[in-house]
Scaffold this active site. Structure first.
Site, mmCIF file in Angstrom:
data_model
loop_
_atom_site.group_PDB
_atom_site.id
_atom_site.type_symbol
_atom_site.label_atom_id
_atom_site.label_comp_id
_atom_site.label_asym_id
_atom_site.label_seq_id
_atom_site.Cartn_x
_atom_site.Cartn_y
_atom_site.Cartn_z
ATOM 1 N N LYS A 84 0.872 -1.420 0.021
ATOM 2 C CA LYS A 84 0.139 -0.080 0.103
ATOM 3 C C LYS A 84 0.760 1.297 -0.261
ATOM 4 C CE LYS A 84 -3.907 -2.088 2.367
ATOM 5 N NZ LYS A 84 -5.024 -2.147 3.362
ATOM 6 N N TYR A 116 -12.296 -2.233 -4.010
ATOM 7 C CA TYR A 116 -12.838 -2.761 -2.814
ATOM 8 C C TYR A 116 -14.211 -2.508 -2.652
ATOM 9 C CZ TYR A 116 -8.233 -2.454 -0.088
ATOM 10 O OH TYR A 116 -6.982 -2.799 0.339
ATOM 11 N N ASN A 142 -1.968 0.308 6.505
ATOM 12 C CA ASN A 142 -1.424 -0.976 7.228
ATOM 13 C C ASN A 142 -0.590 -1.861 6.373
ATOM 14 O OD1 ASN A 142 -3.654 -1.838 5.528
ATOM 15 N ND2 ASN A 142 -4.834 -3.088 7.092
ATOM 16 N N HIS A 185 -1.950 -5.434 1.442
ATOM 17 C CA HIS A 185 -3.466 -6.155 1.010
ATOM 18 C C HIS A 185 -2.860 -7.477 0.721
ATOM 19 C CE1 HIS A 185 -7.351 -7.271 -0.329
ATOM 20 N NE2 HIS A 185 -6.603 -7.865 -1.474
ATOM 21 N N GLU A 241 -9.167 -11.168 -7.803
ATOM 22 C CA GLU A 241 -8.440 -10.082 -7.647
ATOM 23 C C GLU A 241 -7.139 -9.934 -8.440
ATOM 24 O OE1 GLU A 241 -9.277 -9.037 -2.784
ATOM 25 O OE2 GLU A 241 -7.326 -9.720 -3.383
HETATM 26 P P1 GDP Z 1 -7.605 -7.248 5.458
HETATM 27 O O1 GDP Z 1 -8.240 -8.254 4.583
HETATM 28 O O2 GDP Z 1 -6.757 -7.270 6.475
HETATM 29 O O3 GDP Z 1 -6.922 -6.139 4.757
HETATM 30 O O4 GDP Z 1 -8.885 -6.421 6.019
HETATM 31 P P2 GDP Z 1 -10.339 -6.434 5.374
HETATM 32 O O5 GDP Z 1 -10.630 -7.071 4.072
HETATM 33 O O6 GDP Z 1 -11.459 -6.645 6.345
HETATM 34 O O7 GDP Z 1 -10.387 -4.578 5.346
HETATM 35 C C1 GDP Z 1 -9.646 -4.008 3.723
HETATM 36 C C2 GDP Z 1 -8.983 -2.779 4.419
HETATM 37 O O8 GDP Z 1 -9.939 -1.814 5.070
HETATM 38 C C3 GDP Z 1 -8.024 -2.834 5.742
HETATM 39 O O9 GDP Z 1 -6.932 -3.533 5.174
HETATM 40 C C4 GDP Z 1 -8.090 -1.776 6.326
HETATM 41 O O10 GDP Z 1 -7.107 -0.785 5.663
HETATM 42 C C5 GDP Z 1 -9.140 -1.015 6.059
HETATM 43 N N1 GDP Z 1 -10.363 -1.308 7.096
HETATM 44 C C6 GDP Z 1 -10.679 -2.568 7.731
HETATM 45 N N2 GDP Z 1 -11.435 -2.348 8.778
HETATM 46 C C7 GDP Z 1 -11.377 -1.213 9.268
HETATM 47 C C8 GDP Z 1 -11.836 -0.312 10.342
HETATM 48 O O11 GDP Z 1 -12.519 -0.634 11.091
HETATM 49 N N3 GDP Z 1 -11.490 1.136 10.271
HETATM 50 C C9 GDP Z 1 -10.685 1.314 9.353
HETATM 51 N N4 GDP Z 1 -10.436 3.031 9.207
HETATM 52 N N5 GDP Z 1 -10.111 0.838 8.184
HETATM 53 C C10 GDP Z 1 -10.599 -0.694 8.092
#
Ligand code: GDP
Length: 142
Positions: free
Chosen positions: A11, A51, A114, A117, A128
């Protein structure tokens, strides 16, 4: 263990920190091969499309804005159990909860910024990978 493919994105925060090479080293040391890669600056439409599954979530707009804030490095990783292996290397979504030694524990600052991905399942991975690459871009090696 079956040989799988997964989509990984480094990222904008991690690209800006200049740790692409350090993250690639972790993939390689875990037995994952980069079989396609491209650096690009996503448009809003591309980030929203990628997304789309999160479009109803409260953090969607922040996520899209973050993903278009700078270039990203996108790669297809191939290897035994690649989807789960990459998820284990990444660590928890929230870097504060990520296990020591994971990419997010070492390189990420917040749940938005973070670092990486990674696809969360085989079907998602196939979707994807198709989003960013054509079959001609993939260079599997023995
Ligand atoms: P991942 O698979 O670990 O990347 O997590 P997810 O697929 O659940 O979410 C996609 C991305 O959305 C994450 O990598 C975070 O950058 C963001 N994200 C997920 N949950 C949260 C949240 O509760 N708050 C915020 N601000 N960002 C989130």
């Amino acid at each position: 263990m079956p040989v799988e493919r997964t989509l990984s994105i480094i990222k904008p925060d991690a690209v800006a920190k200049n740790v692409v090479g350090q993250i690639y080293t972790r993939f390689e040391q875990a037995g994952l091969k980069v079989i396609a890669a491209r650096m690009m600056q996503l448009s809003a439409a591309q980030a929203e499309g990628f997304y789309a599954v999160h479009r109803e979530r409260p953090f969607f707009r922040d996520l899209v804005n973050f993903m278009i804030s700078g270039p990203v490095m996108i790669q297809v990783l191939e290897g035994p159990d690649a989807v789960a292996k990459n998820r284990a290397l990444m660590g928890s979504t929230d870097p504060k909860k990520a296990e020591p030694g994971t990419i997010r524990a070492d390189f990420a600052d917040s749940i938005d910024a973070n670092a990486v991905h990674g696809s969360d399942g085989a079907d998602t991975a196939a979707e994807e990978i198709r989003f960013f690459f054509s079959g001609l871009d993939l260079c599997p090696r023995a």
